[in-house]
Design a protein around this motif. Structure first.
Motif, PDB file in Angstrom:
ATOM      1  N   VAL A  64      -0.232   1.513  -6.143  1.00  0.00           N
ATOM      2  CA  VAL A  64      -1.568   1.362  -5.580  1.00  0.00           C
ATOM      3  C   VAL A  64      -2.636   1.671  -6.625  1.00  0.00           C
ATOM      4  CG1 VAL A  64      -3.159   2.269  -3.811  1.00  0.00           C
ATOM      5  CG2 VAL A  64      -0.745   1.925  -3.267  1.00  0.00           C
TER       6      VAL A  64
ATOM      7  N   VAL B 146      -8.183   1.930  -7.492  1.00  0.00           N
ATOM      8  CA  VAL B 146      -7.302   1.716  -6.348  1.00  0.00           C
ATOM      9  C   VAL B 146      -7.246   0.215  -6.124  1.00  0.00           C
ATOM     10  CG1 VAL B 146      -6.935   2.165  -3.902  1.00  0.00           C
ATOM     11  CG2 VAL B 146      -8.000   3.924  -5.335  1.00  0.00           C
TER      12      VAL B 146
ATOM     13  N   GLU C 216      -8.225   8.367   5.375  1.00  0.00           N
ATOM     14  CA  GLU C 216      -8.084   7.250   6.305  1.00  0.00           C
ATOM     15  C   GLU C 216      -9.466   6.752   6.675  1.00  0.00           C
ATOM     16  OE1 GLU C 216      -6.425   6.100  10.722  1.00  0.00           O
ATOM     17  OE2 GLU C 216      -5.705   7.934   9.785  1.00  0.00           O
TER      18      GLU C 216
ATOM     19  N   LYS D 243      -6.976  -3.166  -4.294  1.00  0.00           N
ATOM     20  CA  LYS D 243      -7.466  -3.511  -2.962  1.00  0.00           C
ATOM     21  C   LYS D 243      -6.409  -4.045  -2.007  1.00  0.00           C
ATOM     22  CE  LYS D 243     -12.182  -4.227  -4.362  1.00  0.00           C
ATOM     23  NZ  LYS D 243     -13.285  -5.106  -4.516  1.00  0.00           N
TER      24      LYS D 243
ATOM     25  N   CYS E  54      -1.245   1.644   0.815  1.00  0.00           N
ATOM     26  CA  CYS E  54      -0.830   3.014   0.500  1.00  0.00           C
ATOM     27  C   CYS E  54      -0.024   3.524   1.688  1.00  0.00           C
ATOM     28  CB  CYS E  54      -2.058   3.887   0.290  1.00  0.00           C
ATOM     29  SG  CYS E  54      -1.708   5.661   0.105  1.00  0.00           S
TER      30      CYS E  54
ATOM     31  N   LYS F  16      -7.069   2.377   7.804  1.00  0.00           N
ATOM     32  CA  LYS F  16      -6.289   2.188   6.579  1.00  0.00           C
ATOM     33  C   LYS F  16      -6.268   3.472   5.761  1.00  0.00           C
ATOM     34  CE  LYS F  16      -7.016  -2.742   5.973  1.00  0.00           C
ATOM     35  NZ  LYS F  16      -7.419  -3.804   5.055  1.00  0.00           N
TER      36      LYS F  16
ATOM     37  N   ARG G 186      -5.976   5.200   2.199  1.00  0.00           N
ATOM     38  CA  ARG G 186      -6.274   4.840   0.811  1.00  0.00           C
ATOM     39  C   ARG G 186      -6.470   6.105  -0.030  1.00  0.00           C
ATOM     40  NH1 ARG G 186      -5.067   0.269  -0.605  1.00  0.00           N
ATOM     41  NH2 ARG G 186      -6.716   0.009  -2.080  1.00  0.00           N
TER      42      ARG G 186
END
Length: 129
Positions: free
Chosen positions: A123, A6, A41, A8, A12, A45, A47
């Motif tokens: 992402v 993923v 979450e 950084k 997303c 954020k 992700r």
């Protein structure tokens, strides 16, 4: 070792296209519980949560059904050896090992890259680590 990463600094948008691609590829339907990655979450954020190929699933498998590919480093489930006990699912610290109801064997990310191709925000990426 080949891994799904993923990025950084790329946001997303939780569109679930990666989840759709994964679940559709492996289970022929879009269902969040049938994808080998999750959207989570944390600290405000959103992700993707992915398999880091840690091998804890393999260590938990009493039947030797999960082994590491010596060339790619990816842990894979041998569906002929898997008895569907779910111990690998319990051992996964990231919650991305699956035991889908009705499926005879567990499944996990094999770093195939289908989610990478589906992500409109780019992402995700497959790279050597």
């Amino acid at each position: 070792m080949k891994k799904l990463f993923v990025k950084k600094d790329v946001p997303c948008m939780a569109c679930l296209e990666c989840v759709r691609a994964c679940s559709t590829a492996f289970y022929k339907e879009f269902h969040q519980d049938k994808a080998c990655l999750k959207i989570v979450e944390r600290n405000g954020k959103v992700r993707p949560m992915t398999c880091v190929q840690c091998g804890k699933c393999a260590a938990a498998c009493e039947h030797g059904a999960i082994t590491q590919n010596p060339k790619t480093g990816v842990y894979m489930v041998n569906k002929k050896l898997c008895v569907g006990c779910g111990k690998c699912v319990e051992a996964c610290p990231f919650g991305v090992m699956l035991q889908v109801a009705g499926a005879p064997a567990a499944s996990k990310c094999i770093a195939c890259g289908i989610c990478v191709k589906a992500c409109p925000m780019e992402v995700l990426e497959i790279r050597e680590s």
